[in-house]
Structure formats: structure tokens, C-alpha cells
Scaffold this motif. Structure first.
Motif, PDB file in Angstrom:
ATOM      1  N   ASP A   1       0.806  -1.205   0.000  1.00 28.57           N
ATOM      2  CA  ASP A   1       0.000   0.000   0.000  1.00 28.57           C
ATOM      3  C   ASP A   1       0.846   1.266   0.000  1.00 28.57           C
ATOM      4  OD1 ASP A   1       0.934  -0.545   2.506  1.00 28.57           O
ATOM      5  OD2 ASP A   1      -0.935  -0.100   3.551  1.00 28.57           O
ATOM      6  N   ALA A   2       2.156   1.141  -0.057  1.00 29.47           N
ATOM      7  CA  ALA A   2       3.050   2.300  -0.176  1.00 29.47           C
ATOM      8  C   ALA A   2       3.505   2.513  -1.612  1.00 29.47           C
ATOM      9  CB  ALA A   2       4.268   2.129   0.731  1.00 29.47           C
ATOM     10  N   THR A   3       2.959   1.713  -2.543  1.00 29.75           N
ATOM     11  CA  THR A   3       3.415   1.765  -3.934  1.00 29.75           C
ATOM     12  C   THR A   3       3.314   3.162  -4.514  1.00 29.75           C
ATOM     13  OG1 THR A   3       2.747  -0.536  -4.270  1.00 29.75           O
ATOM     14  CG2 THR A   3       3.071   0.814  -6.239  1.00 29.75           C
ATOM     15  N   ASP A   4       2.188   3.828  -4.295  1.00 28.70           N
ATOM     16  CA  ASP A   4       2.014   5.174  -4.851  1.00 28.70           C
ATOM     17  C   ASP A   4       3.024   6.153  -4.280  1.00 28.70           C
ATOM     18  OD1 ASP A   4      -0.073   4.261  -6.369  1.00 28.70           O
ATOM     19  OD2 ASP A   4      -1.639   5.011  -5.011  1.00 28.70           O
ATOM     20  N   LEU A   5       3.332   6.018  -3.013  1.00 29.61           N
ATOM     21  CA  LEU A   5       4.312   6.917  -2.410  1.00 29.61           C
ATOM     22  C   LEU A   5       5.700   6.649  -2.971  1.00 29.61           C
ATOM     23  CD1 LEU A   5       3.244   6.968   1.357  1.00 29.61           C
ATOM     24  CD2 LEU A   5       2.711   8.614  -0.435  1.00 29.61           C
ATOM     25  N   PHE A   6       6.050   5.389  -3.173  1.00 24.84           N
ATOM     26  CA  PHE A   6       7.340   5.082  -3.768  1.00 24.84           C
ATOM     27  C   PHE A   6       7.456   5.647  -5.180  1.00 24.84           C
ATOM     28  CE2 PHE A   6       7.646   1.187  -0.876  1.00 24.84           C
ATOM     29  CZ  PHE A   6       8.564   1.796  -0.049  1.00 24.84           C
ATOM     30  N   ALA A   7       6.362   5.587  -5.920  1.00 24.21           N
ATOM     31  CA  ALA A   7       6.381   6.096  -7.295  1.00 24.21           C
ATOM     32  C   ALA A   7       6.747   7.568  -7.331  1.00 24.21           C
ATOM     33  CB  ALA A   7       5.032   5.869  -7.960  1.00 24.21           C
ATOM     34  N   GLY A   8       6.377   8.287  -6.309  1.00 27.30           N
ATOM     35  CA  GLY A   8       6.676   9.709  -6.258  1.00 27.30           C
ATOM     36  C   GLY A   8       8.060  10.034  -5.751  1.00 27.30           C
ATOM     37  N   THR A   9       8.820   8.996  -5.316  1.00 28.55           N
ATOM     38  CA  THR A   9      10.145   9.254  -4.773  1.00 28.55           C
ATOM     39  C   THR A   9      11.212   8.444  -5.494  1.00 28.55           C
ATOM     40  OG1 THR A   9       9.868   7.513  -3.110  1.00 28.55           O
ATOM     41  CG2 THR A   9       9.244   9.748  -2.467  1.00 28.55           C
ATOM     42  N   ASN A  10      10.865   7.845  -6.627  1.00 23.73           N
ATOM     43  CA  ASN A  10      11.791   6.957  -7.316  1.00 23.73           C
ATOM     44  C   ASN A  10      12.961   7.743  -7.889  1.00 23.73           C
ATOM     45  OD1 ASN A  10      12.843   4.620  -8.378  1.00 23.73           O
ATOM     46  ND2 ASN A  10      11.672   4.777 -10.287  1.00 23.73           N
ATOM     47  N   THR A  11      14.164   7.415  -7.454  1.00 20.78           N
ATOM     48  CA  THR A  11      15.354   8.111  -7.923  1.00 20.78           C
ATOM     49  C   THR A  11      16.548   7.184  -7.806  1.00 20.78           C
ATOM     50  OG1 THR A  11      16.872   9.949  -7.526  1.00 20.78           O
ATOM     51  CG2 THR A  11      15.684   9.094  -5.619  1.00 20.78           C
ATOM     52  N   CYS A  12      17.515   7.358  -8.716  1.00 24.71           N
ATOM     53  CA  CYS A  12      18.762   6.602  -8.623  1.00 24.71           C
ATOM     54  C   CYS A  12      19.885   7.484  -8.095  1.00 24.71           C
ATOM     55  CB  CYS A  12      19.155   6.042  -9.989  1.00 24.71           C
ATOM     56  SG  CYS A  12      18.144   4.618 -10.465  1.00 24.71           S
ATOM     57  N   THR A  13      19.567   8.681  -7.688  1.00 27.96           N
ATOM     58  CA  THR A  13      20.571   9.557  -7.114  1.00 27.96           C
ATOM     59  C   THR A  13      21.007   9.025  -5.756  1.00 27.96           C
ATOM     60  OG1 THR A  13      19.571  11.460  -8.218  1.00 27.96           O
ATOM     61  CG2 THR A  13      21.091  11.922  -6.404  1.00 27.96           C
ATOM     62  N   LEU A  14      22.312   8.963  -5.532  1.00 27.52           N
ATOM     63  CA  LEU A  14      22.841   8.449  -4.283  1.00 27.52           C
ATOM     64  C   LEU A  14      22.261   9.206  -3.095  1.00 27.52           C
ATOM     65  CD1 LEU A  14      24.969   6.461  -3.067  1.00 27.52           C
ATOM     66  CD2 LEU A  14      26.611   8.353  -3.179  1.00 27.52           C
ATOM     67  N   THR A  15      21.679   8.486  -2.147  1.00 31.70           N
ATOM     68  CA  THR A  15      21.138   9.105  -0.937  1.00 31.70           C
ATOM     69  C   THR A  15      22.287   9.704  -0.129  1.00 31.70           C
ATOM     70  OG1 THR A  15      19.268   7.574  -0.858  1.00 31.70           O
ATOM     71  CG2 THR A  15      19.879   8.658   1.206  1.00 31.70           C
ATOM     72  N   PRO A  16      22.129  10.931   0.367  1.00 31.04           N
ATOM     73  CA  PRO A  16      23.219  11.557   1.128  1.00 31.04           C
ATOM     74  C   PRO A  16      23.630  10.718   2.327  1.00 31.04           C
ATOM     75  CG  PRO A  16      21.502  13.160   0.631  1.00 31.04           C
ATOM     76  CD  PRO A  16      20.958  11.819   0.246  1.00 31.04           C
TER      77      PRO A  16
END
Length: 283
Positions: free
Chosen positions: A58-73
Motif C-alpha cells: 500500500d506504499a506503492t504510490d508513495l514510492f512512485a513519487g520518490t523513485n530516484t537513482c541519485t545516491l542518498t546523502p
């Protein structure tokens, strides 16, 4: 969230109950040898236990809005980290506060491929700003004066465990600390409370990702200030007054650390994608 779904989450958590004493060392070794799916580990009593990673569909939609391959700080782990030996999804114990379901998706920063069987740890303070295992230090005791932190963004630990050294716990509390194993989609989910605050720092959750027995990411997760204000107007947060540091004045905060948050019944669901340098080559 319905009682039916809440029961499902409790049922999934129960699968981890038998492995709460195995420690991260054993768990990491087991996960490092697995390509995916569930892992089998040996507990301190010599029994085998299956560690089945959680799902957070049920977090799929939230993940879709944060999908990135940029290295997390990568950030300081702060003075209050230690292996709490708690392999569990619900880390609240007796801490009161606004319920927060936290869904984290781990992927490789170079290939964008998800990372199954990564061990993800989180830890954070309670509504009064206290850390388990370090209640005296985090309240300003133990030789650590209250007030703004040094430039690395965390107050000194007042002895062993200061800076980025692992803490030697000074009490037997373990609330708001725990670890989970990422599933085939690279996802873990925790049930916790909205963190409180302490002097010199904005509201945050610490996170650490282990892959093949290596610490490949240490970072922090933040919240939108409008949501912080809404939560802190409620008890028990409202009893803790005098907050002095917000996102725009925090020396660790970055926009990429912001969780995407949605209402979830009487609490919240927050999600973020963590992109880790899983082979530690700097990319």
C-alpha cells in the motif's frame, strides 16, 4: 487502516518474534548468502528460524513519487547508534505518540536495481527527545550539557559512543530501535511513532543499510514542517516546548531526505527510496 489489515501486519511481525535474539551479525551473515526470498538463520538457542521479509504494497504510490537513482546523502550516524539486537517491525514498545508506518525501499545507486536481503536499521528519539540506551545523555545528563550541537549536527555522546563511534548503552531501554530485512522488491516496513525533537536538530529518523555484512549507507529521514507542526500540537508532543531548530536551519537537512507522507487512519504512512552504494565504489 482496517482491523483486518492491522491483523495482517501483526501476523507478519510474529514471524520475526523468534529471531529477536540472533543479533545483526548472524542475520547479516545469513542475508549475505541469500539471493532473494526468505533467509534461514540460527537463533541463540540453536534453532532454525525463517526470516521472511515484509511487504508494503500500500506504499506503492508513495514510492512512485520518490523513485530516484541519485545516491542518498550519507550523514553522521550520531552519538546514539548501537546494535540493539531487535529484529522487529513494531519498534514502539511503551512510547506514546502519533502512529507512523514507515516504508523504505532500498536500491543500488548505480544500476537502480532493488536490493533484496539488505538489513535496514532505524532509530530515533521519542516524543520528549530521548533515545533508548542513552536516556541520560540525550536528556543532557551524563556530562553532556543541553544546547546546540557541534557542526557535525549531533550533540556529543558524553563518553563512549560520541560522534560516529558506536554507543556503549548506558541503560537497558531499546524502544524506537529495530531492524528488518528487505523483501524481493527491496522494501522494509516499520511501525513506530512520529519522532520528537531535541535542541539543535530538526525532526529526523536515523537509518542504516547493511549489504553483505557492510554498512553501505548511513543517512537521516526528515519531515515537512507543516506536518511536524500538526503532530506537535497533539499530546504528548505538546508538553515538550521550546523547539529551536527547523528544517531550514538544520545543518544536515537536504530536500532529498524528505519523506513522502500520507494520512493513515489516526496516524501517517511515510515512504522514501534509499539509493545505496552497495559495492562501496563511491558512485
Amino acid at each position: 487502516m482496517s482491523d483486518h489489515h492491522e491483523g495482517q501486519r501483526v501476523s507478519r511481525r510474529s514471524m520475526f518474534a523468534g529471531v529477536g535474539s540472533i543479533g545483526l551479525g548472524t542475520l547479516l551473515a545469513a542475508c549475505g548468502s541469500q539471493a532473494g526470498g526468505s533467509s534461514t538463520v540460527t537463533t541463540s538457542t540453536g534453532e532454525s528460524a525463517s526470516v521472511t521479509p515484509q511487504t508494503a504494497t500500500d506504499a506503492t504510490d508513495l514510492f512512485a513519487g520518490t523513485n530516484t537513482c541519485t545516491l542518498t546523502p550519507d550523514t553522521t550516524q550520531g552519538p546514539y547508534y548501537f546494535d540493539a539486537d531487535k529484529i522487529r517491525a513494531d519498534i514502539r514498545e511503551d512510547r506514546e505518540g502519533v502512529r507512523l508506518r514507515l516504508a523504505l525501499k532500498v536500491q543500488d545507486s548505480e544500476t537502480c536495481a532493488v536490493l533484496p536481503n539488505a538489513v535496514v536499521e532505524i532509530w530515533h528519539c521519542d516524543a520528549a527527545g530521548l533515545y533508548s540506551g542513552a536516556e541520560d545523555q540525550s536528556s543532557g545528563g551524563g556530562g553532556t550539557p543541553p544546547g546546540p550541537p557541534p557542526e557535525n549536527g549531533e550533540r556529543p555522546g558524553g563518553g563512549p559512543g560520541g560522534g560516529d563511534q558506536d554507543l556503549v548503552p548506558t541503560d537497558d531501554k531499546r524502544y524506537l530501535r529495530g531492524a528488518q530485512v528487505s523483501n524481493a522488491e527491496g522494501v522494509v516496513e516499520f511501525t513506530t511513532i512520529w519522532p520528537g525533537w531535541y535542541m539543535g536538530r530538526t525532526v529526523h529518523i536515523h537509518v542504516m543499510v547493511h549489504v553483505s555484512n557492510e554498512r553501505v549507507l548511513t543517512s537521516q529521514l526528515m519531515f515537512d514542517e507543516e506536518l511536524n507542526s500538526a503532530v506537535f500540537a497533539r499530546q504528548p508532543y505538546a508538553a515538550h516546548t521550546g523547539r529551536d531548530t527547523f528544517n531550514d536551519g538544520d545543518n544536515i537537512f537536504e530536500d532529498s531526505m524528505l519523506l513522502k507522507v500520507a494520512q493513515d487512519g489516526d496516524g501517517y504512512l511515510a515512504a522514501i527510496v534509499l539509493s545505496a552504494d552497495s559495492d562501496k565504489d563511491g558512485a
